[in-house]
Design a protein around this motif. Structure first.
Motif, PDB file in Angstrom:
ATOM      1  N   UNK A 253     101.298  13.657  32.484  1.00  0.00           N
ATOM      2  CA  UNK A 253     102.144  12.767  31.663  1.00  0.00           C
ATOM      3  C   UNK A 253     102.590  11.497  32.394  1.00  0.00           C
ATOM      4  N   UNK A 254     103.161  11.571  33.620  1.00  0.00           N
ATOM      5  CA  UNK A 254     103.634  10.317  34.242  1.00  0.00           C
ATOM      6  C   UNK A 254     102.541   9.248  34.379  1.00  0.00           C
ATOM      7  N   UNK A 255     101.319   9.604  34.839  1.00  0.00           N
ATOM      8  CA  UNK A 255     100.314   8.526  34.894  1.00  0.00           C
ATOM      9  C   UNK A 255      99.864   8.036  33.520  1.00  0.00           C
ATOM     10  N   UNK A 256      99.918   8.905  32.483  1.00  0.00           N
ATOM     11  CA  UNK A 256      99.611   8.403  31.131  1.00  0.00           C
ATOM     12  C   UNK A 256     100.642   7.349  30.739  1.00  0.00           C
ATOM     13  N   UNK A 257     101.914   7.621  31.035  1.00  0.00           N
ATOM     14  CA  UNK A 257     102.964   6.649  30.704  1.00  0.00           C
ATOM     15  C   UNK A 257     102.778   5.362  31.512  1.00  0.00           C
TER      16      UNK A 257
END
Ligand code: NAD
Ligand code: MG
Length: 423
Positions: free
Chosen positions: A139-143
């Protein structure tokens, strides 16, 4: 359960429907998150096959540095003019080994989860982020990719299960483009090509049914780890292979489809289709049904997403329609596959309920893979975790990560209790 969190369908779809795709010059420069995994290695294979169209800007792995080095050497041999990519190695000990490899020290990003975000943020002139990470770690790298306004070829469905609303907000603010890699969602995207959301009546996700499609309920208590990992049609990483055996994968994909295409859950159906030939279908408001068919080869949807929904040439298996046999469809059995019900309940509850579902599933699957938990105890651990923890709205990434951490702790306690009871 009341639901304050679902986006109103279908206006809030992440999928760009009729918006023009980002006009990106070739070669496309890729950030490959999870480059040593099943999706990641297939992406590197595509880079080797299309040296004129694709280049690596940054890659990440957890610990398998030596395998990554061998794969990157093969890419460099196929694309001799491309500059070497930045590398993030999240495991600190593996990062030490990577720093000793010739020419790597100056290209290495930070260790730990921060390296994944750095790979997206520091890559030079990236065109597309291929998210092939497994689990909520994606999730964090997608954001970060959404904030940078990039094309995201999204395999990591957990990004949307854990943070669908957060990703939708970040994409709206940053002008990013989310294109699905998951074969079912890529099939739906192909059926939707050029359509308006108002034309869509419902989505039908197909499921292979996994290795236990016909196994009697009484026999499920004694299935082995090896049987769980023997998927009938697809070769994938271990976590998604377990999820395919419990049908949790299809539950996660229902949530993924909801956020991608903006439809409410009662318009997203699942049918079991043992051959994995029809990858999914869209029913339109006039009753027309479109499907996408093909061999089970993830490079087809992967390349289609990276290319910005263009069919580039790809050598490989072709579906032999005459040899494929009749197409069979059946209803999933909710009694033998409770994960599908659990996922739908958490989806309808919204907020942190899918975060808890996903975290408990990750812990239970890891325990099964370590030989500490029986197949039939996976849904039990998830259901008990959901019952013990309250759920609320997902305000921001910190709230999602806090709910994720709490659910992992709770699920681990439940796993330990079952393991020490010898069940
Ligand atoms: P995999 O286990 O083969 O690979 C995962 C990759 O992520 C590896 O490179 C690993 O090093 C890295 N990784 C794992 N946990 C990490 C962490 N905590 N921090 C940093 N790196 C980490 O998984 P996969 O089968 O390639 O699946 C990746 C994603 O794609 C999953 O979300 C899966 O559901 C989805 N997907 C996979 C397939 C497939 O055919 N493999 C098909 C459809 C969807
Ligand atoms: Mg899938």
């Amino acid at each position: 359960m009341p639901n304050d969190h679902q986006p109103a369908a279908p206006g809030n779809a992440l999928y760009p429907f009729r918006r023009p795709r980002l006009p990106l010059p070739l070669p496309l420069r890729l950030v490959v998150l999870g480059a040593t995994g099943s999706i990641g290695r297939q992406t590197l294979d595509l880079v080797r096959r299309h040296p004129d169209r694709l280049q690596l800007a940054a890659v990440t792995c957890q610990g398998r540095v030596e395998e990554l080095a061998a794969d990157l050497a093969a890419v460099a041999a196929a694309c001799p003019d491309a500059p070497p990519p930045l590398v993030a190695v999240t495991d600190p000990a593996a990062r030490e080994r990577a720093a000793a490899l010739p020419g790597w020290r100056d290209r290495l990003l930070g260790a730990g989860p921060v390296g994944l975000v750095e790979a997206v943020a520091a890559a030079e002139a990236p065109s597309c982020v291929v998210n092939g990470l497994v689990g909520a770690a994606g999730l964090p790298p997608t954001l970060a990719a959404a904030a940078r306004g990039l094309r995201i070829a999204l395999a990591n469905k957990e990004s949307l299960v854990v943070g669908g609303e957060l990703v939708a907000r970040a994409v709206a603010a940053g002008g990013a483009e989310v294109l699905p890699v998951d074969s079912e969602h890529a099939a739906i995207a192909q059926c939707l090509s050029g359509r308006d959301p108002s034309e869509v009546a419902r989505l039908v996700l197909t499921a292979s049914g996994g290795p236990f499609r016909t196994t009697p309920a009484a026999d499920l208590a004694t299935v082995t780890r090896e049987q769980v990992l023997a998927h009938p049609t697809w070769r994938m990483g271990p976590k998604i292979t377990v999820d395919s055996a419990t049908l949790m994968n299809k539950g996660l994909e229902v949530i993924e489809a909801h956020f991608l295409f903006g439809l409410p859950y009662d318009r997203i159906d699942v049918v079991v289709h043992p051959g994995s030939i029809v990858h999914s279908l869209v029913e339109f408001v006039d009753g027309a049904l479109l499907a996408q068919l093909g061999t089970p080869d993830m490079r087809i949807p992967l390349q289609y997403a990276i290319a910005g929904e263009i069919h580039w040439p790809l050598a490989g298996g072709r579906l032999d329609l005459l040899g494929a046999g009749p197409l069979a469809f059946e209803a999933p059995d909710p009694g033998r596959f409770p994960c599908l019900r659990l996922a739908r309940e958490a989806a309808l509850a919204g907020g942190t309920a899918p975060v808890i579902l996903n975290a408990a599933n990750e812990i239970a699957v890891a325990a099964l893979l370590a030989g500490r938990l029986r197949y039939v105890d996976v849904p039990a651990v998830i259901e008990d975790t959901l019952a013990r923890l309250p759920h609320g709205p997902v305000g921001d990434l910190d709230a999602a990560l806090a709910a994720d951490a709490r659910a992992r702790t709770e699920a681990a306690v439940l796993v330990d209790a079952r393991a020490s009871a010898g069940r």
